[in-house]
Scaffold this motif. Structure first.
Motif, PDB file in Angstrom:
ATOM      1  N   LEU B  66       0.840  -1.188   0.000  1.00 44.05           N
ATOM      2  CA  LEU B  66       0.000   0.000   0.000  1.00 44.05           C
ATOM      3  C   LEU B  66       0.877   1.241   0.000  1.00 44.05           C
ATOM      4  N   ILE B  67       0.502   2.181  -0.849  1.00 38.62           N
ATOM      5  CA  ILE B  67       1.194   3.461  -0.849  1.00 38.62           C
ATOM      6  C   ILE B  67       0.167   4.542  -0.588  1.00 38.62           C
ATOM      7  N   GLY B  68       0.485   5.434   0.332  1.00 38.61           N
ATOM      8  CA  GLY B  68      -0.441   6.504   0.650  1.00 38.61           C
ATOM      9  C   GLY B  68      -0.153   7.741  -0.178  1.00 38.61           C
ATOM     10  N   PHE B  69      -1.209   8.385  -0.626  1.00 37.27           N
ATOM     11  CA  PHE B  69      -1.052   9.671  -1.306  1.00 37.27           C
ATOM     12  C   PHE B  69      -1.890  10.668  -0.519  1.00 37.27           C
ATOM     13  N   VAL B  70      -1.220  11.637   0.054  1.00 39.99           N
ATOM     14  CA  VAL B  70      -1.903  12.591   0.922  1.00 39.99           C
ATOM     15  C   VAL B  70      -1.801  13.983   0.314  1.00 39.99           C
ATOM     16  N   THR B  71      -2.924  14.568  -0.002  1.00 38.62           N
ATOM     17  CA  THR B  71      -2.902  15.885  -0.637  1.00 38.62           C
ATOM     18  C   THR B  71      -4.030  16.762  -0.111  1.00 38.62           C
ATOM     19  N   ALA B  72      -3.831  18.051  -0.237  1.00 38.06           N
ATOM     20  CA  ALA B  72      -4.853  18.978   0.244  1.00 38.06           C
ATOM     21  C   ALA B  72      -5.983  19.153  -0.761  1.00 38.06           C
ATOM     22  N   SER B  73      -5.804  18.708  -1.976  1.00 37.08           N
ATOM     23  CA  SER B  73      -6.864  18.942  -2.967  1.00 37.08           C
ATOM     24  C   SER B  73      -6.748  18.018  -4.164  1.00 37.08           C
ATOM     25  N   VAL B  74      -7.531  16.933  -4.126  1.00 42.23           N
ATOM     26  CA  VAL B  74      -7.587  16.041  -5.278  1.00 42.23           C
ATOM     27  C   VAL B  74      -8.094  16.742  -6.515  1.00 42.23           C
ATOM     28  N   ASP B  75      -8.893  17.775  -6.323  1.00 41.03           N
ATOM     29  CA  ASP B  75      -9.546  18.353  -7.489  1.00 41.03           C
ATOM     30  C   ASP B  75      -8.737  19.463  -8.152  1.00 41.03           C
ATOM     31  N   ASN B  76      -7.590  19.764  -7.600  1.00 44.17           N
ATOM     32  CA  ASN B  76      -6.672  20.652  -8.301  1.00 44.17           C
ATOM     33  C   ASN B  76      -6.075  19.869  -9.473  1.00 44.17           C
ATOM     34  N   PRO B  77      -6.242  20.376 -10.699  1.00 45.78           N
ATOM     35  CA  PRO B  77      -5.834  19.599 -11.868  1.00 45.78           C
ATOM     36  C   PRO B  77      -4.360  19.197 -11.837  1.00 45.78           C
ATOM     37  N   PHE B  78      -3.544  20.037 -11.245  1.00 47.78           N
ATOM     38  CA  PHE B  78      -2.119  19.709 -11.169  1.00 47.78           C
ATOM     39  C   PHE B  78      -1.916  18.471 -10.287  1.00 47.78           C
ATOM     40  N   TYR B  79      -2.664  18.381  -9.216  1.00 47.34           N
ATOM     41  CA  TYR B  79      -2.565  17.219  -8.343  1.00 47.34           C
ATOM     42  C   TYR B  79      -3.200  15.996  -8.984  1.00 47.34           C
ATOM     43  N   ALA B  80      -4.295  16.233  -9.690  1.00 49.65           N
ATOM     44  CA  ALA B  80      -4.949  15.115 -10.364  1.00 49.65           C
ATOM     45  C   ALA B  80      -3.956  14.450 -11.320  1.00 49.65           C
ATOM     46  N   GLU B  81      -3.200  15.279 -11.994  1.00 47.84           N
ATOM     47  CA  GLU B  81      -2.191  14.762 -12.921  1.00 47.84           C
ATOM     48  C   GLU B  81      -1.137  13.938 -12.167  1.00 47.84           C
ATOM     49  N   MET B  82      -0.713  14.444 -11.044  1.00 47.01           N
ATOM     50  CA  MET B  82       0.310  13.730 -10.273  1.00 47.01           C
ATOM     51  C   MET B  82      -0.267  12.420  -9.724  1.00 47.01           C
ATOM     52  N   ILE B  83      -1.512  12.464  -9.285  1.00 49.45           N
ATOM     53  CA  ILE B  83      -2.133  11.238  -8.787  1.00 49.45           C
ATOM     54  C   ILE B  83      -2.184  10.197  -9.889  1.00 49.45           C
ATOM     55  N   LYS B  84      -2.530  10.660 -11.078  1.00 51.87           N
ATOM     56  CA  LYS B  84      -2.620   9.724 -12.190  1.00 51.87           C
ATOM     57  C   LYS B  84      -1.265   9.061 -12.423  1.00 51.87           C
ATOM     58  N   ALA B  85      -0.225   9.865 -12.422  1.00 51.63           N
ATOM     59  CA  ALA B  85       1.112   9.320 -12.665  1.00 51.63           C
ATOM     60  C   ALA B  85       1.495   8.335 -11.571  1.00 51.63           C
ATOM     61  N   VAL B  86       1.277   8.714 -10.340  1.00 49.77           N
ATOM     62  CA  VAL B  86       1.644   7.843  -9.225  1.00 49.77           C
ATOM     63  C   VAL B  86       0.863   6.541  -9.312  1.00 49.77           C
ATOM     64  N   SER B  87      -0.418   6.668  -9.559  1.00 51.94           N
ATOM     65  CA  SER B  87      -1.265   5.495  -9.617  1.00 51.94           C
ATOM     66  C   SER B  87      -0.819   4.565 -10.737  1.00 51.94           C
ATOM     67  N   ARG B  88      -0.559   5.132 -11.894  1.00 50.60           N
ATOM     68  CA  ARG B  88      -0.169   4.289 -13.013  1.00 50.60           C
ATOM     69  C   ARG B  88       1.113   3.526 -12.717  1.00 50.60           C
ATOM     70  N   HIS B  89       2.097   4.213 -12.140  1.00 54.47           N
ATOM     71  CA  HIS B  89       3.365   3.536 -11.906  1.00 54.47           C
ATOM     72  C   HIS B  89       3.324   2.631 -10.685  1.00 54.47           C
ATOM     73  N   ALA B  90       2.486   2.999  -9.736  1.00 56.68           N
ATOM     74  CA  ALA B  90       2.377   2.144  -8.553  1.00 56.68           C
ATOM     75  C   ALA B  90       1.865   0.766  -8.945  1.00 56.68           C
ATOM     76  N   LYS B  91       0.887   0.731  -9.782  1.00 58.70           N
ATOM     77  CA  LYS B  91       0.308  -0.589 -10.069  1.00 58.70           C
ATOM     78  C   LYS B  91       1.254  -1.429 -10.906  1.00 58.70           C
ATOM     79  N   GLN B  92       2.137  -0.794 -11.630  1.00 50.39           N
ATOM     80  CA  GLN B  92       3.152  -1.583 -12.325  1.00 50.39           C
ATOM     81  C   GLN B  92       4.042  -2.324 -11.337  1.00 50.39           C
ATOM     82  N   HIS B  93       4.177  -1.769 -10.159  1.00 52.20           N
ATOM     83  CA  HIS B  93       4.994  -2.429  -9.147  1.00 52.20           C
ATOM     84  C   HIS B  93       4.120  -3.115  -8.114  1.00 52.20           C
ATOM     85  N   ASN B  94       2.862  -3.270  -8.491  1.00 50.10           N
ATOM     86  CA  ASN B  94       1.967  -4.042  -7.663  1.00 50.10           C
ATOM     87  C   ASN B  94       1.635  -3.374  -6.319  1.00 50.10           C
ATOM     88  N   TYR B  95       1.606  -2.068  -6.328  1.00 49.38           N
ATOM     89  CA  TYR B  95       1.151  -1.347  -5.148  1.00 49.38           C
ATOM     90  C   TYR B  95      -0.207  -0.738  -5.423  1.00 49.38           C
TER      91      TYR B  95
END
Lengths: 342, 342
Positions: B66-95
Motif C-alpha cells: 500500500l502506498i499513501g497519497f496525501v494531498t490537500a486537494s484532489v480536485d486541483n488539476p495539477f494534483y490530479a495529474e500527479m495522482i494519475k502518474a503515481v497510480s499508473r506507476h504504482a500498479k506496475q509495481h503491484n502497489y
DNA sequence: CTGTTAGCGCTTTCAT
DNA sequence: ATGAAAGCGCTAACAG
C-alpha cells in the motif's frame, strides 16, 4: 539508528503490567476498563508510539474500513469532483479510500476489483471503462458472490444488478434540444429542401449514455414541426477524434446550424475544429454537457447542461454505506438531473 | 441466497486433498510445486472463487503493498495529474494507492498519516497542507520513528528530513521576470518618479514556495536598470482572495503594467477582477504559473510557466520505491523545472 | 516435492 | 474489572 521493531499492544501491556486484552479494551472500549487503568494505558501507548495494526484487526473481524473507488480517469475534472466528495464523506464514517485509475483498460479494472476483494473492501464505487452492452467483465459474478457492497457511478455495466448513481441523460438531451429550439432554431420553419442542421458530436455508438442523450434530443425535436436535421458523429468521449471528425464534417458539409458536444472534451474538440476553420465561437452556436470552466471570465458563453459531481459522489457513498449496513437492501438507482447554464 | 463464507486456502486444499502450505506455494511460488499439483490447485482455486486475504498476508509479512497519497486537494488539476502518474506507476509495481484528501485541514492530515501507519503503508507521498515554517505537525516524529518511506511532493514541510520532489520555484520566478522584461517592460527606462509597476498576486506570505517565486522575480529584475516597482498581494493560492485583492488594488492604484499570478487559481481570480473593472485581457499583460487550460482555443494567450505534473508524480514514486527497497538511502531532493509557454 | 508447527497482532469467547 | 486461551488466514522454518 536502526528503526525500532513495531510497537504492539503487548509492549504497551508489559509497560503498564497488564495483559494484551486490557490494553485492547482500554483503547477500543474505554468503558470496560477502570478509568485509572485506562489513563495509564493511554499514556504508555502514546509514549511508546503505539499504532494499531489494521491488518491484525482486519484479519480478526474479517472486515475492513476500506472503500474502493475505481474509475477510468482520475484526471477528468468531473471525476475529481466525485472523488473529493466520496473521500470527504468516507472519512466522516471512518473509511479510507483505495483509488484505482484503470486508464480505460479492462485488465486493470479486473485487477482493481481483485485487489479490492483481497483487501476485503467493505464497498466499491465503480465507474467502469465502458457502458456498452458488449462489455461484460468476468468480475461481475465474483462481485455478486462476495459480500462487497457495490455502487456504480455515472457509467454502469450493461445489465449488471448493482445499485447506481447515474445522470439523467435523456433529460440532458431534451434540455439541449429545447434550448436550441428556443434560441438557435427559433426562426426555422418546415422546409424539406434545406433543413436546419444540428451536428451532434457523441461518444461511442454503443454507449448507453450517448444513446440516451441522443434520444432526448430527438424526442424533443420531434415534438415540434421545425425541420431540424440531426447529424451524429460517433466518437469516444475524448478530444482528438471529436476535433478531427468535426473538422472533416465542416469541410464536407459546411457549417451546421449548431453543434452539440456530448461532454467537455468533445465540445473542446469541436471548438478547436471550428477555430481551425476560422469559425468564431459566437458565429456558430455550440452547446455542451459538462461545464467548460472559467470561460465566462473571457465572455465566452457556451451554454451547457451541468451535473453536480460533488452531489453525485456524495449520493453514491450514501447508497454504499446503506448497503454496507444492510446487505439485504434492494438495489437502488439514483438519477441526478443536470441544469442548463447559459 | 446468503453469501457464502469466504473461501480460504484451506478450502482449496481440502478440495484437492492437500494441505494449506502446498496451496499457498502453488499460488505464490509455482516453481516449488509439481506442475500437475499446481494446475489442479489453480483449477480448484478459480472454481471455488478463492481470493487471497491481503490482511492475513500483510499480518504475516508485516509489510503491505500500500502506498499513501496525501494531498490537500484532489480536485486541483495539477494534483490530479500527479495522482494519475503515481497510480499508473504504482500498479506496475503491484502497489495500490490509499488516497487522502485533507481538504487543507491539519487534523485530517494527521489522521491520514495515522491511518497509513496502521495499514503499515510501505510508503507515503505527502503534499502537506502548508509549507510555512510554523507548520510543524506532530506526526513528523512518528514518521521518522517508523520505517515508512516518505517522499514529499510539491509542498514540503519546513525543515523535515524527508526526500522530496519540488518545483524549481526560483527559476519559475526568473522566467516570469525575464519574459516581462522582454515583452512588457522592454520600453521601460529608469524613472524614479513613475516607475512601471508589476503586481504580483502571491500565495501566503510565509509560504516558502511563494517567497522563492518572488525571489526569482526580484533577482532577475535587479539585474537590469529598468525601474520596475513590484507590489505584492499575499493570498492563499485560491481564487476568491486573489480576485478581491486584485480588484481592490486596481481601484486604489489603477492599472499596473502587468500582473503575475502565482498559480492557476490566483491568475483566474486576477482575470476576473480585471473583467469586473472592464479591463480586457489583451490590454493588460497577465502571466501565470500553471497553465490555464484550453484558452488557446479562444485565442486568449496568457503566458505561463508550466510544470509537468505527470513527470513530477512519476519521479516521486520512483524515489519512494528506491527508499522502500533500501531504507538506508540518503534523503534526496529532485527539482522539476518548468517551461515558459507563451 | 509436500507436510508440521508455529506465530504475525489483535479480539472474542469464557472464566475469575 | 481483568485474564487465559484460542483463532482469524497465511506463510516462514524446519522436517520428511
Amino acid at each position: 539508528m536502526p528503526k525500532n521493531r513495531r510497537v504492539t499492544i503487548a509492549d504497551v501491556a508489559a509497560r503498564v503490567g497488564m495483559t494484551n486484552i486490557t490494553v485492547s479494551r482500554a483503547l477500543n472500549r474505554p468503558e470496560m476498563v477502570k478509568a485509572e487503568t485506562r489513563s495509564k494505558i493511554e499514556a504508555a501507548a502514546s509514549e511508546l508510539g503505539y499504532v494499531p495494526n489494521a491488518f491484525a484487526r482486519g484479519l480478526k473481524h474479517s472486515e475492513s474500513r476500506l472503500i474502493g473507488f475505481v474509475t477510468a480517469s482520475v484526471d477528468n475534472p468531473f471525476y475529481a469532483e466525485m472523488i473529493k466528495a466520496v473521500s470527504r464523506h468516507a472519512k466522516q464514517h471512518n473509511y479510507a479510500i483505495l483509488l484505482f485509475d484503470t486508464d480505460g483498460e479492462a485488465w486493470l479494472e479486473a485487477n482493481a476489483i481483485e485487489t479490492l476483494l483481497s483487501y476485503q473492501a467493505a464497498g466499491i464505487i465503480l465507474s467502469p471503462i465502458s457502458d456498452e452492452p458488449d462489455y461484460r467483465p468476468d468480475y461481475i459474478d465474483r462481485l455478486h458472490n462476495s459480500d462487497v457492497a457495490v455502487v456504480q457511478l455515472d457509467r454502469t455495466l450493461y445489465n449488471a444488478d448493482f445499485s447506481s448513481v447515474v445522470l439523467d441523460n435523456v433529460w440532458a438531451g431534451q434540455c439541449v434540444a429545447a434550448h436550441l429550439l428556443n434560441r438557435v432554431f427559433a426562426e426555422t420553419r418546415v422546409s424539406a429542401e434545406a433543413p436546419a442542421r444540428l451536428l451532434i458530436a457523441a461518444g461511442p455508438e454503443q454507449s448507453i449514455i450517448s444513446r440516451e442523450r441522443l434520444a432526448g434530443v430527438q424526442t424533443t425535436l420531434a415534438e415540434t414541426d421545425r425541420g431540424v436535421a440531426v447529424d451524429v458523429l460517433w466518437g469516444d468521449y475524448t478530444l482528438e477524434p471529436a476535433r478531427d471528425d468535426v473538422g472533416a464534417y465542416i469541410e464536407t458539409y459546411g457549417m451546421p446550424g449548431a453543434i452539440f458536444g456530448m461532454n467537455q472534451l468533445i465540445t473542446l474538440g469541436a471548438l478547436q475544429a471550428m477555430k481551425a476553420h476560422g469559425i468564431a465561437p459566437d458565429t456558430l452556436s455550440v452547446i455542451s454537457i459538462d461545464r467548460l470552466p472559467y470561460l465566462d471570465i473571457f465572455d465566452i458563453r457556451v451554454p451547457c447542461v451541468v451535473h453536480d459531481g460533488f452531489h453525485a459522489g456524495q449520493r453514491a457513498l450514501e447508497l454504499l454505506l446503506e448497503r454496507i449496513a444492510d446487505p439485504e437492501l434492494p438495489q437502488q438507482t439514483i438519477t441526478v438531473r443536470g441544469e442548463l447554464i447559459e
